[in-house]
Design a protein around this motif. Sequence first.
Motif, PDB file in Angstrom:
ATOM      1  N   SER A  25       7.688  -0.993  -2.715  1.00 52.00           N
ATOM      2  CA  SER A  25       7.776  -1.812  -3.925  1.00 52.00           C
ATOM      3  C   SER A  25       8.058  -3.248  -3.534  1.00 52.00           C
ATOM      4  O   SER A  25       8.487  -3.526  -2.403  1.00 52.00           O
ATOM      5  CB  SER A  25       8.868  -1.287  -4.860  1.00 52.00           C
ATOM      6  OG  SER A  25      10.122  -1.309  -4.227  1.00 52.00           O
ATOM      7  N   LEU A  27       5.825  -5.643  -3.250  1.00 51.09           N
ATOM      8  CA  LEU A  27       4.732  -6.221  -2.460  1.00 51.09           C
ATOM      9  C   LEU A  27       3.405  -5.766  -3.033  1.00 51.09           C
ATOM     10  O   LEU A  27       3.348  -4.785  -3.784  1.00 51.09           O
ATOM     11  CB  LEU A  27       4.848  -5.784  -0.983  1.00 51.09           C
ATOM     12  CG  LEU A  27       4.472  -4.348  -0.592  1.00 51.09           C
ATOM     13  CD1 LEU A  27       4.382  -4.232   0.912  1.00 51.09           C
ATOM     14  CD2 LEU A  27       5.436  -3.351  -1.152  1.00 51.09           C
ATOM     15  N   THR A  28       2.352  -6.511  -2.671  1.00 51.89           N
ATOM     16  CA  THR A  28       0.999  -6.089  -3.040  1.00 51.89           C
ATOM     17  C   THR A  28       0.550  -5.112  -1.969  1.00 51.89           C
ATOM     18  O   THR A  28       0.014  -5.494  -0.922  1.00 51.89           O
ATOM     19  CB  THR A  28       0.059  -7.301  -3.130  1.00 51.89           C
ATOM     20  OG1 THR A  28       0.592  -8.251  -4.051  1.00 51.89           O
ATOM     21  CG2 THR A  28      -1.318  -6.851  -3.602  1.00 51.89           C
ATOM     22  N   PHE A  29       0.792  -3.848  -2.228  1.00 52.61           N
ATOM     23  CA  PHE A  29       0.682  -2.812  -1.203  1.00 52.61           C
ATOM     24  C   PHE A  29      -0.688  -2.810  -0.533  1.00 52.61           C
ATOM     25  O   PHE A  29      -0.786  -2.618   0.677  1.00 52.61           O
ATOM     26  CB  PHE A  29       0.967  -1.452  -1.837  1.00 52.61           C
ATOM     27  CG  PHE A  29       1.008  -0.314  -0.872  1.00 52.61           C
ATOM     28  CD1 PHE A  29      -0.008   0.635  -0.839  1.00 52.61           C
ATOM     29  CD2 PHE A  29       2.073  -0.169   0.011  1.00 52.61           C
ATOM     30  CE1 PHE A  29       0.033   1.702   0.042  1.00 52.61           C
ATOM     31  CE2 PHE A  29       2.127   0.889   0.905  1.00 52.61           C
ATOM     32  CZ  PHE A  29       1.109   1.824   0.918  1.00 52.61           C
ATOM     33  N   SER A  30      -1.734  -3.038  -1.288  1.00 56.00           N
ATOM     34  CA  SER A  30      -3.087  -2.941  -0.738  1.00 56.00           C
ATOM     35  C   SER A  30      -3.405  -4.062   0.241  1.00 56.00           C
ATOM     36  O   SER A  30      -4.464  -4.037   0.871  1.00 56.00           O
ATOM     37  CB  SER A  30      -4.112  -2.942  -1.873  1.00 56.00           C
ATOM     38  OG  SER A  30      -4.001  -4.143  -2.621  1.00 56.00           O
ATOM     39  N   ARG A  31      -2.508  -5.037   0.384  1.00 58.42           N
ATOM     40  CA  ARG A  31      -2.685  -6.123   1.350  1.00 58.42           C
ATOM     41  C   ARG A  31      -1.795  -5.958   2.574  1.00 58.42           C
ATOM     42  O   ARG A  31      -1.732  -6.859   3.422  1.00 58.42           O
ATOM     43  CB  ARG A  31      -2.379  -7.467   0.681  1.00 58.42           C
ATOM     44  CG  ARG A  31      -3.359  -7.831  -0.409  1.00 58.42           C
ATOM     45  CD  ARG A  31      -4.763  -7.906   0.111  1.00 58.42           C
ATOM     46  NE  ARG A  31      -5.722  -8.299  -0.918  1.00 58.42           N
ATOM     47  CZ  ARG A  31      -7.029  -8.237  -0.764  1.00 58.42           C
ATOM     48  NH1 ARG A  31      -7.543  -7.789   0.373  1.00 58.42           N
ATOM     49  NH2 ARG A  31      -7.834  -8.621  -1.730  1.00 58.42           N
ATOM     50  N   TYR A  32      -1.121  -4.831   2.671  1.00 62.49           N
ATOM     51  CA  TYR A  32      -0.176  -4.611   3.757  1.00 62.49           C
ATOM     52  C   TYR A  32      -0.622  -3.483   4.671  1.00 62.49           C
ATOM     53  O   TYR A  32      -1.004  -2.402   4.213  1.00 62.49           O
ATOM     54  CB  TYR A  32       1.212  -4.288   3.206  1.00 62.49           C
ATOM     55  CG  TYR A  32       1.997  -5.513   2.805  1.00 62.49           C
ATOM     56  CD1 TYR A  32       1.624  -6.263   1.702  1.00 62.49           C
ATOM     57  CD2 TYR A  32       3.088  -5.933   3.556  1.00 62.49           C
ATOM     58  CE1 TYR A  32       2.327  -7.403   1.352  1.00 62.49           C
ATOM     59  CE2 TYR A  32       3.803  -7.067   3.210  1.00 62.49           C
ATOM     60  CZ  TYR A  32       3.416  -7.800   2.105  1.00 62.49           C
ATOM     61  OH  TYR A  32       4.110  -8.924   1.767  1.00 62.49           O
ATOM     62  N   TRP A  53      -4.692  -1.971   5.910  1.00 57.17           N
ATOM     63  CA  TRP A  53      -4.532  -2.014   4.451  1.00 57.17           C
ATOM     64  C   TRP A  53      -5.605  -1.219   3.700  1.00 57.17           C
ATOM     65  O   TRP A  53      -5.356  -0.723   2.621  1.00 57.17           O
ATOM     66  CB  TRP A  53      -4.431  -3.446   3.939  1.00 57.17           C
ATOM     67  CG  TRP A  53      -5.641  -4.318   4.131  1.00 57.17           C
ATOM     68  CD1 TRP A  53      -6.909  -3.946   4.455  1.00 57.17           C
ATOM     69  CD2 TRP A  53      -5.676  -5.728   3.998  1.00 57.17           C
ATOM     70  NE1 TRP A  53      -7.731  -5.045   4.532  1.00 57.17           N
ATOM     71  CE2 TRP A  53      -7.019  -6.146   4.257  1.00 57.17           C
ATOM     72  CE3 TRP A  53      -4.726  -6.698   3.680  1.00 57.17           C
ATOM     73  CZ2 TRP A  53      -7.389  -7.490   4.226  1.00 57.17           C
ATOM     74  CZ3 TRP A  53      -5.115  -8.025   3.629  1.00 57.17           C
ATOM     75  CH2 TRP A  53      -6.434  -8.417   3.897  1.00 57.17           C
ATOM     76  N   ASN A  74      -3.222   3.658  -2.138  1.00 54.54           N
ATOM     77  CA  ASN A  74      -2.906   2.319  -2.622  1.00 54.54           C
ATOM     78  C   ASN A  74      -2.610   2.307  -4.119  1.00 54.54           C
ATOM     79  O   ASN A  74      -1.922   1.414  -4.610  1.00 54.54           O
ATOM     80  CB  ASN A  74      -4.040   1.357  -2.296  1.00 54.54           C
ATOM     81  CG  ASN A  74      -4.062   0.987  -0.811  1.00 54.54           C
ATOM     82  OD1 ASN A  74      -3.129   1.302  -0.063  1.00 54.54           O
ATOM     83  ND2 ASN A  74      -5.131   0.341  -0.383  1.00 54.54           N
ATOM     84  N   ASN A  77       1.092   3.124  -4.118  1.00 59.50           N
ATOM     85  CA  ASN A  77       1.950   2.315  -3.229  1.00 59.50           C
ATOM     86  C   ASN A  77       2.713   3.197  -2.241  1.00 59.50           C
ATOM     87  O   ASN A  77       3.912   2.975  -1.990  1.00 59.50           O
ATOM     88  CB  ASN A  77       2.945   1.484  -4.050  1.00 59.50           C
ATOM     89  CG  ASN A  77       2.300   0.288  -4.725  1.00 59.50           C
ATOM     90  OD1 ASN A  77       1.080   0.168  -4.749  1.00 59.50           O
ATOM     91  ND2 ASN A  77       3.107  -0.586  -5.281  1.00 59.50           N
ATOM     92  N   LEU A 100       2.125  -7.824   6.217  1.00 57.97           N
ATOM     93  CA  LEU A 100       0.921  -8.380   5.614  1.00 57.97           C
ATOM     94  C   LEU A 100      -0.144  -8.485   6.699  1.00 57.97           C
ATOM     95  O   LEU A 100       0.133  -8.945   7.805  1.00 57.97           O
ATOM     96  CB  LEU A 100       1.258  -9.766   5.048  1.00 57.97           C
ATOM     97  CG  LEU A 100       0.221 -10.444   4.175  1.00 57.97           C
ATOM     98  CD1 LEU A 100      -0.008  -9.631   2.910  1.00 57.97           C
ATOM     99  CD2 LEU A 100       0.697 -11.848   3.824  1.00 57.97           C
TER     100      LEU A 100
END
Length: 124
Positions: A25, A27-32, A53, A74, A77, A100
């Motif tokens: 949580s 964060l923009t999970f799909s970019r990590y 990612w 994703n 998350n 990231l």
Amino acid sequence: QVQLVESGGGLVQAGGSLRLSCAASGLTFSRYAMGWFRQAPGKEREFVAAISWSGDRIYYADSVKGRFAISRDNAKNTVYLQMNSLKPEDTAVYYCSARLGSYSYTRANEYPYWGQGTQVTVSS
């Protein structure tokens, strides 16, 4: 702020299976990119598995290749670590990590975010 919460650890007999989850949580999970590491008593933290990612780049430590599988959802998350054919030497605290980036990263110092860890104990 970024939070990573692992779950799914426990005590299992050798040859058994466990599935670890890590819910992210803040964060923009799909970019990590995500990783799993482990640390046994008296030993350094070691790389277990990593996933990019998008999920198209996956790496495993040689010690777990063919037995463990990392995956991610994703939409939820969440990153998972399916552990099969567990051995007593897999006993450790397992940590989820995040950074990231679009690649798959295998060194602990590449990850700024860490969970609190979940204990996995494999009895012989």
